[in-house]
Design a protein around this motif. Structure first.
Motif, PDB file in Angstrom:
ATOM      1  N   ALA A 164      -0.229   4.949   3.658  1.00  0.00           N
ATOM      2  CA  ALA A 164      -1.101   6.070   3.290  1.00  0.00           C
ATOM      3  C   ALA A 164      -0.289   7.333   3.030  1.00  0.00           C
ATOM      4  CB  ALA A 164      -2.132   6.317   4.389  1.00  0.00           C
ATOM      5  N   TRP A 165       0.709   7.578   3.885  1.00  0.00           N
ATOM      6  CA  TRP A 165       1.560   8.764   3.718  1.00  0.00           C
ATOM      7  C   TRP A 165       2.301   8.702   2.380  1.00  0.00           C
ATOM      8  CZ3 TRP A 165       1.910  13.383   5.823  1.00  0.00           C
ATOM      9  CH2 TRP A 165       3.049  14.137   5.621  1.00  0.00           C
ATOM     10  N   ARG A 166       2.802   7.537   2.033  1.00  0.00           N
ATOM     11  CA  ARG A 166       3.557   7.377   0.787  1.00  0.00           C
ATOM     12  C   ARG A 166       2.671   7.490  -0.447  1.00  0.00           C
ATOM     13  NH1 ARG A 166       9.311   5.792   0.874  1.00  0.00           N
ATOM     14  NH2 ARG A 166       9.770   5.229   3.032  1.00  0.00           N
ATOM     15  N   LEU A 167       1.396   7.159  -0.315  1.00  0.00           N
ATOM     16  CA  LEU A 167       0.493   7.164  -1.466  1.00  0.00           C
ATOM     17  C   LEU A 167      -0.249   8.481  -1.652  1.00  0.00           C
ATOM     18  CD1 LEU A 167      -1.067   3.571  -1.263  1.00  0.00           C
ATOM     19  CD2 LEU A 167       0.711   4.396  -2.812  1.00  0.00           C
ATOM     20  N   ARG A 168       0.008   9.449  -0.795  1.00  0.00           N
ATOM     21  CA  ARG A 168      -0.638  10.760  -0.958  1.00  0.00           C
ATOM     22  C   ARG A 168      -0.250  11.377  -2.303  1.00  0.00           C
ATOM     23  NH1 ARG A 168       1.535  14.653   2.453  1.00  0.00           N
ATOM     24  NH2 ARG A 168       3.421  13.546   1.886  1.00  0.00           N
ATOM     25  N   GLY A 169      -1.176  12.123  -2.868  1.00  0.00           N
ATOM     26  CA  GLY A 169      -0.890  12.841  -4.104  1.00  0.00           C
ATOM     27  C   GLY A 169      -0.062  14.082  -3.835  1.00  0.00           C
ATOM     28  N   PRO A 170       0.425  14.739  -4.903  1.00  0.00           N
ATOM     29  CA  PRO A 170       1.274  15.932  -4.734  1.00  0.00           C
ATOM     30  C   PRO A 170       0.546  17.100  -4.080  1.00  0.00           C
ATOM     31  CG  PRO A 170       0.673  15.592  -7.042  1.00  0.00           C
ATOM     32  CD  PRO A 170       0.251  14.360  -6.318  1.00  0.00           C
ATOM     33  N   ASP A 171      -0.768  17.149  -4.201  1.00  0.00           N
ATOM     34  CA  ASP A 171      -1.543  18.246  -3.603  1.00  0.00           C
ATOM     35  C   ASP A 171      -2.325  17.759  -2.383  1.00  0.00           C
ATOM     36  OD1 ASP A 171      -0.740  20.052  -5.647  1.00  0.00           O
ATOM     37  OD2 ASP A 171      -2.248  19.176  -6.986  1.00  0.00           O
ATOM     38  N   VAL A 208      -9.175   7.363   2.837  1.00  0.00           N
ATOM     39  CA  VAL A 208      -9.287   8.816   2.678  1.00  0.00           C
ATOM     40  C   VAL A 208      -8.266   9.332   1.668  1.00  0.00           C
ATOM     41  CG1 VAL A 208      -9.007  11.032   3.874  1.00  0.00           C
ATOM     42  CG2 VAL A 208     -10.262   9.163   4.970  1.00  0.00           C
ATOM     43  N   VAL A 209      -7.044   8.861   1.784  1.00  0.00           N
ATOM     44  CA  VAL A 209      -5.979   9.322   0.889  1.00  0.00           C
ATOM     45  C   VAL A 209      -6.256   8.931  -0.563  1.00  0.00           C
ATOM     46  CG1 VAL A 209      -3.558   8.917   0.288  1.00  0.00           C
ATOM     47  CG2 VAL A 209      -4.176   9.449   2.639  1.00  0.00           C
ATOM     48  N   ALA A 224      10.453   9.724  -0.473  1.00  0.00           N
ATOM     49  CA  ALA A 224      10.813   9.359  -1.834  1.00  0.00           C
ATOM     50  C   ALA A 224       9.707   8.509  -2.448  1.00  0.00           C
ATOM     51  CB  ALA A 224      12.125   8.581  -1.822  1.00  0.00           C
ATOM     52  N   PRO A 225       9.366   8.761  -3.723  1.00  0.00           N
ATOM     53  CA  PRO A 225       8.339   7.944  -4.378  1.00  0.00           C
ATOM     54  C   PRO A 225       8.758   6.478  -4.374  1.00  0.00           C
ATOM     55  CG  PRO A 225       8.916   9.860  -5.711  1.00  0.00           C
ATOM     56  CD  PRO A 225       9.915   9.804  -4.603  1.00  0.00           C
ATOM     57  N   PHE A 226       7.773   5.610  -4.258  1.00  0.00           N
ATOM     58  CA  PHE A 226       8.050   4.176  -4.224  1.00  0.00           C
ATOM     59  C   PHE A 226       7.283   3.532  -5.368  1.00  0.00           C
ATOM     60  CE2 PHE A 226       8.011  -0.187  -2.849  1.00  0.00           C
ATOM     61  CZ  PHE A 226       9.171  -0.335  -2.106  1.00  0.00           C
ATOM     62  N   ASP A 227       7.998   2.895  -6.261  1.00  0.00           N
ATOM     63  CA  ASP A 227       7.385   2.236  -7.403  1.00  0.00           C
ATOM     64  C   ASP A 227       7.015   0.804  -7.008  1.00  0.00           C
ATOM     65  OD1 ASP A 227       6.533   1.288  -9.802  1.00  0.00           O
ATOM     66  OD2 ASP A 227       8.478   1.413 -10.821  1.00  0.00           O
ATOM     67  N   PHE A 228       5.727   0.530  -6.906  1.00  0.00           N
ATOM     68  CA  PHE A 228       5.268  -0.786  -6.464  1.00  0.00           C
ATOM     69  C   PHE A 228       5.189  -1.796  -7.607  1.00  0.00           C
ATOM     70  CE2 PHE A 228       3.535   2.109  -3.239  1.00  0.00           C
ATOM     71  CZ  PHE A 228       3.982   1.492  -2.092  1.00  0.00           C
ATOM     72  N   GLN A 229       5.274  -1.340  -8.836  1.00  0.00           N
ATOM     73  CA  GLN A 229       5.109  -2.228  -9.979  1.00  0.00           C
ATOM     74  C   GLN A 229       6.089  -3.401  -9.918  1.00  0.00           C
ATOM     75  OE1 GLN A 229       2.694  -1.745 -12.412  1.00  0.00           O
ATOM     76  NE2 GLN A 229       3.232  -3.805 -13.095  1.00  0.00           N
ATOM     77  N   GLY A 230       5.527  -4.613  -9.861  1.00  0.00           N
ATOM     78  CA  GLY A 230       6.346  -5.817  -9.854  1.00  0.00           C
ATOM     79  C   GLY A 230       7.037  -6.129  -8.550  1.00  0.00           C
ATOM     80  N   LYS A 231       6.843  -5.282  -7.521  1.00  0.00           N
ATOM     81  CA  LYS A 231       7.483  -5.514  -6.224  1.00  0.00           C
ATOM     82  C   LYS A 231       6.720  -6.590  -5.449  1.00  0.00           C
ATOM     83  CE  LYS A 231      10.808  -2.320  -6.049  1.00  0.00           C
ATOM     84  NZ  LYS A 231      10.714  -1.763  -7.399  1.00  0.00           N
ATOM     85  N   HIS A 232       7.459  -7.448  -4.782  1.00  0.00           N
ATOM     86  CA  HIS A 232       6.858  -8.490  -3.940  1.00  0.00           C
ATOM     87  C   HIS A 232       6.615  -7.895  -2.541  1.00  0.00           C
ATOM     88  CE1 HIS A 232       7.375 -12.088  -6.552  1.00  0.00           C
ATOM     89  NE2 HIS A 232       8.260 -11.290  -7.129  1.00  0.00           N
ATOM     90  N   VAL A 233       5.339  -7.666  -2.214  1.00  0.00           N
ATOM     91  CA  VAL A 233       4.973  -7.030  -0.951  1.00  0.00           C
ATOM     92  C   VAL A 233       4.135  -8.002  -0.120  1.00  0.00           C
ATOM     93  CG1 VAL A 233       3.867  -5.060   0.167  1.00  0.00           C
ATOM     94  CG2 VAL A 233       4.945  -4.776  -2.080  1.00  0.00           C
ATOM     95  N   THR A 234       4.531  -8.181   1.125  1.00  0.00           N
ATOM     96  CA  THR A 234       3.770  -9.020   2.056  1.00  0.00           C
ATOM     97  C   THR A 234       2.965  -8.135   2.991  1.00  0.00           C
ATOM     98  OG1 THR A 234       5.350 -10.857   1.992  1.00  0.00           O
ATOM     99  CG2 THR A 234       3.935 -10.693   3.941  1.00  0.00           C
ATOM    100  N   VAL A 235       1.668  -8.378   3.076  1.00  0.00           N
ATOM    101  CA  VAL A 235       0.801  -7.666   4.015  1.00  0.00           C
ATOM    102  C   VAL A 235       0.569  -8.565   5.222  1.00  0.00           C
ATOM    103  CG1 VAL A 235      -1.490  -6.671   4.388  1.00  0.00           C
ATOM    104  CG2 VAL A 235      -0.313  -6.308   2.210  1.00  0.00           C
TER     105      VAL A 235
END
Length: 478
Positions: free
Chosen positions: A113-120, A164-165, A11-22
């Motif tokens: 990386a898997w989640r950020l892949r483009g549709p093609d 790469v992605v 499922a697409p994940f919208d990162f805009q405004g999300k609090h993400v800890t690396v």
């Protein structure tokens, strides 16, 4: 294999405004933080270390507006909605326990990386296993290139999947090496086809048990579309295939050093053959390459070649490309690398054999060996290795911090084999080890550096250890 169909995307994940800890800086943490920041996430990086290198890396991220907290990787930052972790962080760390209690998901860099892949996006042909991953992925990339496909060897091989992605270059297919660490944190990954090369105890301090380690390796088969490739000689890999939930129509494909059955690749009279991706596989086989096309043609390397060929054939690559790719492939340094011949004795550097499983495969490749071994055992035991390899040993030279463990196993299982125990852990010990090995060897022997141990007691890494061996051999030639 399970029969339930699983989706190949996420499922697409919208990162805009999300609090993400690396969690963690370094090779994968920094690209992850930058990628998330670029997509509108509010990024905080936590890192256990607080050294000069970490401070320099933190300054670069803070200049972009990313918050970095050094010296405290245990506390979950307030408001965190997602954690993206670097592979080395163990699942039992307090940060992840706090995330579980708060219902916060944890992804690895591979998952991101898997989640950020483009549709093609290019499909992934994925490889894991205790040993042989990098060689197999590079062989696979060579075969795909020989077929005229745009490809790259990426992942745990040292090339960031994120880079790469998210890069501008396009690919037809990717050859992806995945570690057990990466697979643990990649719940959505769905490869086109995947292989588990072998399973032996390793990284158990990270995973907690052999069962947990195997389960993480087995994640690579989840959602496979065309082929789950397994090692016929290693039943544990086939068991993982049987437990996998895959796409409808996905097949189990075995590889073997013996004569292959239907749906297998194997070896017949010195020829690598395919009885999996041919018409009427009950009766027919396709010649792929000769054993001599594999460099070096050691048994475990032939197994690597068969696994790579199976994945390539699953992607529709013609037989000739398998042969051409294997012929063009050159192994990386320190992997059963022939260094020199002196007075009829071959000197071979397999410093990459950092565990007993890898060393056993290396020792099985030669008839009569003067074995240079030792280093950091990482909790390993050596009885099985020595018992299996005793018939190949002319003599043994031991170096490193945990050499006594190997010496004791030799006393139990190969008491007749001469042993030189060098009570040294300095880098200069390698010259003395090679000198002793030369004294013990006779024409027709192989002096083999296959330590069965990690290198950090004496060297920075296995590369430096292998270089020291080659330098020492060079000094003998002078």
């Amino acid at each position: 294999m399970g029969s339930g169909k699983v989706t190949t995307g996420s499922a697409p994940f919208d990162f805009q405004g999300k609090h993400v800890t690396v969690a963690g800086l370094g090779v994968s943490g920094i690209p992850a933080a930058k990628a998330l920041h670029a997509r509108g996430a509010i990024v905080a990086v936590v890192n256990d270390g607080d050294d000069a290198r970490s401070r320099e890396q933190a300054a670069g991220l803070e200049a972009l507006g990313i918050t970095v907290r050094l010296g405290d990787g245990a506390t979950l930052p307030e408001g965190t909605e997602l954690i993206v972790t670097t592979p080395g962080w163990q699942p039992g760390k307090p940060l992840f326990q706090a995330a579980a209690e708060a219902g916060v998901p944890v992804w690895g860099d591979v998952e991101l990386a898997w989640r950020l892949r483009g549709p093609d996006a290019a499909p992934w042909l994925a490889v894991t296993g205790t040993n042989g991953k990098t060689t197999t992925v590079r062989m696979l990339a060579a075969i795909l290139e020989a077929a005229g496909l745009r490809t790259a060897a990426v992942g745990n091989i040292g090339v960031s999947l994120l880079d790469v992605v998210l890069g501008e270059e396009t690919y037809d297919v990717l050859a992806v090496e995945l570690s057990s660490y990466q697979l643990h944190w990649a719940p959505s990954l769905r490869a086109h086809s995947a292989a588990v090369l072998n399973l032996a105890p390793d990284h158990l301090d990270w995973h907690g048990s052999m069962a947990a380690y195997a389960a993480d390796k087995g994640r690579i088969y989840a959602g496979n579309q065309v082929a789950c490739v397994y090692n016929v000689a290693d039943k544990a890999t086939e068991d993982l295939v049987r437990e996998a939930d895959v796409e409808e129509g996905c097949r189990a494909i075995g590889f073997t050093l013996g004569t292959p059955g239907p749906s297998q690749l194997g070896v017949v009279d010195g020829i690598l053959v395919d009885r999996a991706f041919v018409e009427n596989r009950q009766k027919n086989a396709q010649e792929l390459a000769e054993v001599s096309d594999v460099r070096p043609p050691a048994p475990h390397n032939i197994a690597n070649a068969l696994a790579a060929a199976a994945l390539a054939r699953a992607f529709g690559v013609p037989a000739q490309a398998v042969r051409d790719g294997l012929r063009s492939f050159r192994p990386d340094a320190h992997r059963i690398e022939h260094v020199a011949d002196l007075d009829g004795v071959a000197y071979v550097d397999d410093s990459k054999a950092t565990n007993t499983h890898a060393a056993q495969a290396s020792l099985a490749a030669y008839e009569s060996i003067v074995w240079i071994a030792g280093g950091l055992a990482k909790g390993a035991t050596f009885d099985e290795l020595v018992a299996a390899s005793a018939k190949h040993l002319r003599a043994v030279v031991l170096i490193g911090a945990d050499r006594a463990l190997i010496r004791e196993a030799l006393a139990r299982h190969a008491p007749e084999v001469p042993v030189v125990d060098l009570d040294r852990t300095d880098t200069g010990a390698m010259l003395q080890a090679v000198t002793e090995a030369k004294r013990l060897a006779v024409a027709g022997d192989t002096v083999l550096l296959a330590p069965a141990c990690a290198s950090m007691d004496m060297f920075t890494n296995y590369n430096q250890r292998g270089d020291a061996f080659a330098t020492a051999v060079g000094e003998l030639r002078a």
